[in-house]
Design a protein around this motif. Structure first.
Motif, PDB file in Angstrom:
ATOM      1  N   ASP A   1      -7.353   3.782  -1.374  1.00 58.78           N
ATOM      2  CA  ASP A   1      -6.004   3.305  -1.091  1.00 58.78           C
ATOM      3  C   ASP A   1      -5.400   2.751  -2.373  1.00 58.78           C
ATOM      4  OD1 ASP A   1      -6.131   3.970   1.611  1.00 58.78           O
ATOM      5  OD2 ASP A   1      -6.899   1.992   2.191  1.00 58.78           O
TER       6      ASP A   1
ATOM      7  N   LYS B   1       0.837  -1.209   0.000  1.00 56.35           N
ATOM      8  CA  LYS B   1       0.000   0.000   0.000  1.00 56.35           C
ATOM      9  C   LYS B   1       0.863   1.247   0.000  1.00 56.35           C
ATOM     10  CE  LYS B   1      -2.630   1.570   3.510  1.00 56.35           C
ATOM     11  NZ  LYS B   1      -3.719   1.679   4.482  1.00 56.35           N
ATOM     12  N   ASP B   2       0.550   2.187  -0.916  1.00 48.49           N
ATOM     13  CA  ASP B   2       1.212   3.493  -0.937  1.00 48.49           C
ATOM     14  C   ASP B   2       0.868   4.269   0.327  1.00 48.49           C
ATOM     15  OD1 ASP B   2       2.184   2.947  -3.472  1.00 48.49           O
ATOM     16  OD2 ASP B   2       1.075   4.550  -4.477  1.00 48.49           O
ATOM     17  N   ALA B   3       1.732   5.189   0.693  1.00 49.36           N
ATOM     18  CA  ALA B   3       1.488   6.020   1.878  1.00 49.36           C
ATOM     19  C   ALA B   3       0.302   6.958   1.669  1.00 49.36           C
ATOM     20  CB  ALA B   3       2.736   6.822   2.223  1.00 49.36           C
ATOM     21  N   ALA B   4       0.137   7.473   0.462  1.00 44.45           N
ATOM     22  CA  ALA B   4      -0.933   8.438   0.193  1.00 44.45           C
ATOM     23  C   ALA B   4      -2.003   7.807  -0.697  1.00 44.45           C
ATOM     24  CB  ALA B   4      -0.356   9.673  -0.496  1.00 44.45           C
TER      25      ALA B   4
END
Length: 196
Positions: free
Chosen positions: A175, A162-165
């Motif tokens: 997400d 999962k990307d942070a943003a």
């Protein structure tokens, strides 16, 4: 084969591929899938893939969007069926409509009886092999509603990170789950090395 030129560039129309996982057949959507699609879109099962309740007319246009993606892009969502049966269980496939931030692998299971059997995992693995292989993609993401814990668990099982943003899809935050590329450590078993 037929070539078509339009706003999205030149697309060569050829018979859509069929993916055979051994237990599942993933094929292009057909008119006979309409009833299963409508039931899905008008049920709470579809809450993570639509905004608000869907009328029959809105569901019809959304189904046209799924079918039209194949024509405009040359790829699109496959309908998931069990091998030997043609009843639509859900959809899984490459997705990149106009305005989408990145090319996506999406999935949805349309019927309760197909839940919890590993069908989405099996379909998503086959689709990921297809997009990194036959389509030649170098990257793929899955956009997942933060409230959709089953899809997030599937993404994690597939080895996605999962990307942070989050990304903004339309007016909603989603997400961003990045799929591992097989050439850089991902494998077809869904791990980084080795739902729906």
């Amino acid at each position: 084969m037929t070539s078509v030129r339009g706003d999205f560039g030149s697309v060569t129309l050829s018979p859509t591929p069929v993916l055979d996982t051994g237990g599942l057949i993933l094929r292009a959507p057909e008119a006979t899938d309409w009833a299963a699609w409508l039931a899905f879109m008008q049920s709470p099962r579809s809450r993570h893939v639509r905004a608000g309740d869907m009328t029959e007319g809105q569901s019809w246009r959304a189904f046209g969007h799924v079918i039209g993606h194949w024509v405009l892009r040359g790829f699109g969502m496959f309908v998931i069926t069990e091998k030997g049966h043609d009843a639509a269980l859900g959809a899984c496939g490459p997705w990149f409509p106009a305005g989408w931030p990145e090319r996506e692998i999406g999935w949805s299971i349309w019927v309760d009886s197909a839940e919890g059997k590993g069908i989405a995992f099996e379909a998503a693995r086959a689709v990921r092999d297809h997009v990194f292989g036959a389509l030649g993609w170098d990257t793929a993401v899955s956009y997942i509603d933060p409230a959709n814990t089953r899809s997030a668990a599937l993404a994690a099982r597939l080895g996605c990170v999962k990307d942070a943003a989050p990304a903004i899809i339309g007016e909603h935050a989603a997400d961003v789950w990045r799929h591992p590329h097989p050439a850089v450590g991902g494998d077809s078993d869904g791990g980084m090395g080795a739902y729906a």
